[in-house]
Scaffold this motif. Structure first.
Motif, PDB file in Angstrom:
ATOM      1  N   ILE A  55       0.173  56.650 -38.782  1.00 38.00           N
ATOM      2  CA  ILE A  55      -1.120  57.075 -38.245  1.00 38.00           C
ATOM      3  C   ILE A  55      -0.986  58.475 -37.648  1.00 38.00           C
ATOM      4  CG2 ILE A  55      -2.948  56.572 -36.570  1.00 38.00           C
ATOM      5  CD1 ILE A  55      -2.843  54.529 -38.790  1.00 38.00           C
ATOM      6  N   ILE A  56      -1.873  59.367 -38.073  1.00 36.80           N
ATOM      7  CA  ILE A  56      -1.897  60.739 -37.563  1.00 36.80           C
ATOM      8  C   ILE A  56      -2.750  60.765 -36.305  1.00 36.80           C
ATOM      9  CG2 ILE A  56      -2.625  63.104 -38.046  1.00 36.80           C
ATOM     10  CD1 ILE A  56      -2.310  62.361 -41.078  1.00 36.80           C
ATOM     11  N   LEU A  57      -2.245  61.388 -35.231  1.00 43.24           N
ATOM     12  CA  LEU A  57      -3.014  61.582 -34.004  1.00 43.24           C
ATOM     13  C   LEU A  57      -3.240  63.067 -33.798  1.00 43.24           C
ATOM     14  CD1 LEU A  57      -1.190  59.203 -31.463  1.00 43.24           C
ATOM     15  CD2 LEU A  57      -3.223  58.728 -32.817  1.00 43.24           C
ATOM     16  N   THR A  58      -4.465  63.440 -33.451  1.00 41.47           N
ATOM     17  CA  THR A  58      -4.748  64.844 -33.177  1.00 41.47           C
ATOM     18  C   THR A  58      -5.878  64.971 -32.165  1.00 41.47           C
ATOM     19  OG1 THR A  58      -5.341  66.989 -34.150  1.00 41.47           O
ATOM     20  CG2 THR A  58      -6.333  65.040 -35.145  1.00 41.47           C
ATOM     21  N   THR A  59      -5.826  66.033 -31.381  1.00 42.17           N
ATOM     22  CA  THR A  59      -6.901  66.299 -30.431  1.00 42.17           C
ATOM     23  C   THR A  59      -8.040  67.061 -31.093  1.00 42.17           C
ATOM     24  OG1 THR A  59      -5.792  68.315 -29.707  1.00 42.17           O
ATOM     25  CG2 THR A  59      -5.380  66.309 -28.421  1.00 42.17           C
ATOM     26  N   SER A  60      -7.818  67.519 -32.296  1.00 43.37           N
ATOM     27  CA  SER A  60      -8.841  68.279 -33.012  1.00 43.37           C
ATOM     28  C   SER A  60      -9.837  67.325 -33.673  1.00 43.37           C
ATOM     29  CB  SER A  60      -8.155  69.201 -34.012  1.00 43.37           C
ATOM     30  OG  SER A  60      -8.555  68.980 -35.301  1.00 43.37           O
ATOM     31  N   ILE A  61     -10.939  67.853 -34.175  1.00 43.43           N
ATOM     32  CA  ILE A  61     -11.950  67.008 -34.817  1.00 43.43           C
ATOM     33  C   ILE A  61     -11.751  66.914 -36.324  1.00 43.43           C
ATOM     34  CG2 ILE A  61     -13.685  67.337 -33.029  1.00 43.43           C
ATOM     35  CD1 ILE A  61     -15.023  69.384 -34.957  1.00 43.43           C
ATOM     36  N   CYS A 115       0.233  54.902 -24.210  1.00 43.50           N
ATOM     37  CA  CYS A 115      -1.167  55.002 -24.647  1.00 43.50           C
ATOM     38  C   CYS A 115      -1.266  55.472 -26.096  1.00 43.50           C
ATOM     39  CB  CYS A 115      -1.942  55.964 -23.745  1.00 43.50           C
ATOM     40  SG  CYS A 115      -2.507  55.214 -22.233  1.00 43.50           S
ATOM     41  N   LEU A 116      -0.518  56.478 -26.463  1.00 44.14           N
ATOM     42  CA  LEU A 116      -0.594  56.998 -27.828  1.00 44.14           C
ATOM     43  C   LEU A 116      -0.070  55.973 -28.843  1.00 44.14           C
ATOM     44  CD1 LEU A 116       0.409  60.734 -27.246  1.00 44.14           C
ATOM     45  CD2 LEU A 116      -1.879  59.750 -27.538  1.00 44.14           C
ATOM     46  N   ASP A 117       0.973  55.246 -28.469  1.00 44.32           N
ATOM     47  CA  ASP A 117       1.476  54.181 -29.351  1.00 44.32           C
ATOM     48  C   ASP A 117       0.417  53.103 -29.543  1.00 44.32           C
ATOM     49  OD1 ASP A 117       3.873  55.494 -29.659  1.00 44.32           O
ATOM     50  OD2 ASP A 117       4.977  54.225 -28.237  1.00 44.32           O
ATOM     51  N   GLU A 118      -0.277  52.753 -28.466  1.00 44.50           N
ATOM     52  CA  GLU A 118      -1.319  51.725 -28.560  1.00 44.50           C
ATOM     53  C   GLU A 118      -2.499  52.219 -29.404  1.00 44.50           C
ATOM     54  OE1 GLU A 118      -3.255  48.161 -28.259  1.00 44.50           O
ATOM     55  OE2 GLU A 118      -1.170  48.639 -27.792  1.00 44.50           O
ATOM     56  N   LEU A 119      -2.840  53.512 -29.303  1.00 41.57           N
ATOM     57  CA  LEU A 119      -3.898  54.077 -30.165  1.00 41.57           C
ATOM     58  C   LEU A 119      -3.512  53.932 -31.631  1.00 41.57           C
ATOM     59  CD1 LEU A 119      -5.248  57.460 -28.678  1.00 41.57           C
ATOM     60  CD2 LEU A 119      -6.393  55.252 -28.823  1.00 41.57           C
ATOM     61  N   ARG A 120      -2.256  54.223 -31.943  1.00 44.05           N
ATOM     62  CA  ARG A 120      -1.781  54.081 -33.325  1.00 44.05           C
ATOM     63  C   ARG A 120      -1.910  52.639 -33.798  1.00 44.05           C
ATOM     64  NH1 ARG A 120       2.157  58.231 -32.017  1.00 44.05           N
ATOM     65  NH2 ARG A 120       1.901  59.913 -33.525  1.00 44.05           N
ATOM     66  N   VAL A 134      -8.559  62.958 -29.948  1.00 46.08           N
ATOM     67  CA  VAL A 134      -7.850  62.173 -28.933  1.00 46.08           C
ATOM     68  C   VAL A 134      -7.998  62.867 -27.582  1.00 46.08           C
ATOM     69  CG1 VAL A 134      -5.578  61.368 -28.159  1.00 46.08           C
ATOM     70  CG2 VAL A 134      -6.201  61.218 -30.575  1.00 46.08           C
ATOM     71  N   ASP A 135      -8.346  62.076 -26.571  1.00 49.93           N
ATOM     72  CA  ASP A 135      -8.513  62.579 -25.207  1.00 49.93           C
ATOM     73  C   ASP A 135      -7.661  61.734 -24.277  1.00 49.93           C
ATOM     74  OD1 ASP A 135      -9.695  64.061 -23.020  1.00 49.93           O
ATOM     75  OD2 ASP A 135     -10.914  62.280 -22.620  1.00 49.93           O
ATOM     76  N   LEU A 136      -6.881  62.387 -23.439  1.00 42.45           N
ATOM     77  CA  LEU A 136      -6.051  61.690 -22.452  1.00 42.45           C
ATOM     78  C   LEU A 136      -6.588  61.990 -21.061  1.00 42.45           C
ATOM     79  CD1 LEU A 136      -2.567  62.547 -23.942  1.00 42.45           C
ATOM     80  CD2 LEU A 136      -3.503  60.253 -23.723  1.00 42.45           C
ATOM     81  N   THR A 156     -11.259  58.741 -32.112  1.00 47.20           N
ATOM     82  CA  THR A 156     -12.051  58.211 -33.209  1.00 47.20           C
ATOM     83  C   THR A 156     -11.134  57.914 -34.384  1.00 47.20           C
ATOM     84  OG1 THR A 156     -13.932  59.549 -32.499  1.00 47.20           O
ATOM     85  CG2 THR A 156     -14.017  58.651 -34.725  1.00 47.20           C
ATOM     86  N   ALA A 157     -11.052  56.633 -34.743  1.00 50.59           N
ATOM     87  CA  ALA A 157     -10.232  56.221 -35.884  1.00 50.59           C
ATOM     88  C   ALA A 157     -11.000  56.536 -37.163  1.00 50.59           C
ATOM     89  CB  ALA A 157      -9.921  54.735 -35.803  1.00 50.59           C
ATOM     90  N   VAL A 158     -10.330  57.190 -38.116  1.00 51.16           N
ATOM     91  CA  VAL A 158     -10.973  57.592 -39.360  1.00 51.16           C
ATOM     92  C   VAL A 158     -10.115  57.205 -40.564  1.00 51.16           C
ATOM     93  CG1 VAL A 158     -12.228  59.533 -38.329  1.00 51.16           C
ATOM     94  CG2 VAL A 158      -9.962  59.913 -39.294  1.00 51.16           C
TER      95      VAL A 158
END
Length: 167
Positions: A55-61, A115-120, A134-136, A156-158
């Motif tokens: 899963i890719i995580l990014t703060t960008s849109i 938190c980031l692991d749980e988002l994934r 992604v917002d922390l 937002t999961a996409v």
């Protein structure tokens, strides 16, 4: 084709029929009411181990060189870590003399990583490929000499469109 679980009716449906964790049928007509007999006859959902490393995580849109096929859902994770008395004493001493507090930095990193692991994991369980925007958020609550560190992560999961090879 991947199957996703509808949170309303509890049935696995084709990925294209499930949006925001609700299948098209439940969205249009409401979830069917389960009787005790029908619930007992329905097979249990298979347990799936969630491997969320992809899963890719990014703060960008957006994700460079990738297009978003569809939004899956909003995902969130929280972590609350108690700072023990010894860490609090060390932090108070650091406040007095100045400098960086390694114990506080370690706690922040631990909470952020959790938190980031749980988002994934949340995104992977929903069949998403990435979490964008992604917002922390960080907060601390002090209670009677001990502190609790709160970290919340949202995004937002996409589902990403398949990569098209260059000709």
């Amino acid at each position: 084709m991947a199957q996703l679980l509808c949170k309303e009716c509890g049935k696995y449906k084709p990925e294209k029929e499930v949006q925001l964790s609700i299948c098209d049928d439940c969205f249009k007509y409401g979830a069917p009411r389960k009787t005790q007999q029908s619930a007992a006859l329905q097979p249990a959902a298979p347990t799936v181990s969630v491997d969320a490393d992809h899963i890719i995580l990014t703060t960008s849109i957006d994700i460079p060189n990738r297009s978003i096929e569809r939004v899956v859902s909003i995902v969130a994770a929280e972590a609350a870590l108690g700072m023990n008395v010894f860490r609090d004493i060390a932090n108070n001493w650091r406040d007095f003399v100045g400098g960086r507090s390694n114990s506080a930095q370690k706690s922040l990193k631990e909470a952020r990583t959790a938190c980031l692991d749980e988002l994934r994991r949340e995104a992977s369980a929903l069949g998403a490929d990435a979490v964008i925007a992604v917002d922390l958020d960080y907060n601390e609550l002090t209670t009677g000499g001990a502190g609790i560190l709160f970290v919340a992560a949202t995004g937002t999961a996409v589902k990403l469109a398949p990569l098209v090879p260059d000709p």
